[in-house]
Design a protein around this motif. Structure first.
Motif, PDB file in Angstrom:
ATOM      1  N   PRO A  51      -5.438  -7.476   4.110  1.00  0.00           N
ATOM      2  CA  PRO A  51      -5.504  -6.255   3.218  1.00  0.00           C
ATOM      3  C   PRO A  51      -6.150  -7.140   2.160  1.00  0.00           C
ATOM      4  O   PRO A  51      -6.407  -8.348   1.766  1.00  0.00           O
ATOM      5  N   GLY A  90      -3.497  -7.149  12.318  1.00  0.00           N
ATOM      6  CA  GLY A  90      -4.477  -6.313  11.790  1.00  0.00           C
ATOM      7  C   GLY A  90      -4.662  -7.190  10.375  1.00  0.00           C
ATOM      8  O   GLY A  90      -4.498  -8.109  10.419  1.00  0.00           O
ATOM      9  N   TYR A 131       0.001   3.219  -0.393  1.00  0.00           N
ATOM     10  CA  TYR A 131      -0.151   1.378   0.590  1.00  0.00           C
ATOM     11  C   TYR A 131       0.595   1.929   2.213  1.00  0.00           C
ATOM     12  O   TYR A 131       2.124   0.885   2.232  1.00  0.00           O
ATOM     13  N   LEU A 163       2.331  -5.775   7.624  1.00  0.00           N
ATOM     14  CA  LEU A 163       1.216  -5.936   8.367  1.00  0.00           C
ATOM     15  C   LEU A 163       2.263  -6.407   9.831  1.00  0.00           C
ATOM     16  O   LEU A 163       1.952  -6.254  10.641  1.00  0.00           O
ATOM     17  N   SER A 214      -2.516   1.204  13.455  1.00  0.00           N
ATOM     18  CA  SER A 214      -2.162   2.416  13.391  1.00  0.00           C
ATOM     19  C   SER A 214      -1.861   3.016  14.660  1.00  0.00           C
ATOM     20  O   SER A 214      -0.877   4.040  15.123  1.00  0.00           O
ATOM     21  N   THR A 252       2.770  -7.156   1.213  1.00  0.00           N
ATOM     22  CA  THR A 252       1.857  -6.839   2.186  1.00  0.00           C
ATOM     23  C   THR A 252       1.535  -7.235   3.356  1.00  0.00           C
ATOM     24  O   THR A 252       2.253  -6.631   4.689  1.00  0.00           O
ATOM     25  N   PRO A 305      -0.848   0.640   5.709  1.00  0.00           N
ATOM     26  CA  PRO A 305      -1.746   0.774   6.703  1.00  0.00           C
ATOM     27  C   PRO A 305      -1.357   0.828   8.483  1.00  0.00           C
ATOM     28  O   PRO A 305      -2.148   1.318   9.380  1.00  0.00           O
ATOM     29  N   ASP A 346      -3.042   4.305   9.084  1.00  0.00           N
ATOM     30  CA  ASP A 346      -4.324   3.859   8.687  1.00  0.00           C
ATOM     31  C   ASP A 346      -5.095   4.565  10.503  1.00  0.00           C
ATOM     32  O   ASP A 346      -5.162   3.293  11.357  1.00  0.00           O
ATOM     33  N   ARG A 361      -7.019   1.523  11.703  1.00  0.00           N
ATOM     34  CA  ARG A 361      -7.497  -0.134  12.329  1.00  0.00           C
ATOM     35  C   ARG A 361      -5.408   0.234  13.499  1.00  0.00           C
ATOM     36  O   ARG A 361      -5.453   1.262  14.058  1.00  0.00           O
ATOM     37  N   GLY A 383      -4.947   2.167   0.271  1.00  0.00           N
ATOM     38  CA  GLY A 383      -4.299   1.094   0.825  1.00  0.00           C
ATOM     39  C   GLY A 383      -4.607  -0.854   1.197  1.00  0.00           C
ATOM     40  O   GLY A 383      -4.531  -1.345   1.177  1.00  0.00           O
ATOM     41  N   SER A 384      -5.403  -0.497  -0.479  1.00  0.00           N
ATOM     42  CA  SER A 384      -6.065  -2.048  -0.628  1.00  0.00           C
ATOM     43  C   SER A 384      -5.062  -2.495  -0.919  1.00  0.00           C
ATOM     44  O   SER A 384      -4.214  -1.545  -1.451  1.00  0.00           O
TER      45      SER A 384
END
Length: 196
Positions: A143, A140, A168, A44, A179, A40, A170, A173, A176, A157-158
């Motif tokens: 997570p 961001g 997932y 990011l 996004s 993840t 982000p 989203d 954020r 998304g976690s």
């Protein structure tokens, strides 16, 4: 020893031990969760790079994105916007496409400079450094495990949802910053490429 001295010693011990326990907790974490965290972070990082490109568009007209670059970025951002589960391998591949196939050397140098500044800000803001919240353009939040840590279902998304194979992304989203950067850059490159 007086009560005040005991309280001060106890408080000082806690202040010293808490930062020492945080890395230990990360090392004792479930290997699947560790792997998910690493993957993840690649997602990011892709979001951070896109944020840097949007900042370049806004701040550096001398590094303007060409029509050909805009078309390539529009395709890539379109993929991101329609992906419900963005994994580490795909994020790494997209980052490589941007850096190796789309950006010219001056644009890449600019994004690298922003990356270095962002990393310096992030390191300065880590626990125990005495600095404030994490900073950096397009960065961001890291997570978390969300409701899963409280015994509930993991929110989409976690980190826990990602580790369990759930959705997932982000970068789609809308709450954020990453996004918002994706959407702003997508609108810009579509217009630049002459697409509707």
């Amino acid at each position: 020893m007086s009560k005040i001295s005991l309280v001060l010693c106890f408080g000082l011990t806690l202040v010293v031990m808490i930062p020492l326990q945080l890395p230990a907790q990360r090392h004792s974490e479930d290997p699947a969760l560790q792997k998910a965290r690493q993957e993840t972070e690649l997602v990011l990082d892709l979001g951070r790079l896109i944020g840097f490109l949007w900042r370049m568009v806004e701040d550096r007209p001398d590094l303007e994105i060409s029509r050909e670059q805009a078309a390539q970025l529009a395709d890539l951002l379109g993929e991101i916007r329609t992906t419900s589960r963005l994994n580490g391998a795909v994020a790494r591949s997209m980052t490589a496409r941007i850096e190796n196939d789309i950006l010219n050397p001056a644009q890449l140098q600019y994004s690298d400079r922003l990356w270095i500044e962002s990393e310096q800000n992030r390191l300065a803001a880590e626990p125990g450094s005495g600095a404030g919240a994490r900073a950096g353009a397009g960065s961001g939040s890291t997570p978390g495990t969300g409701a899963a840590a409280e015994g509930g279902a993991a929110p989409a998304g976690s980190l826990a949802a990602y580790a369990a194979g759930g959705p997932y992304n982000p970068l789609i989203d809308s709450s954020r910053q990453q996004s918002q950067d994706v959407e702003a850059l997508f609108a810009y490159v579509r217009a630049r490429a002459g697409r509707r």
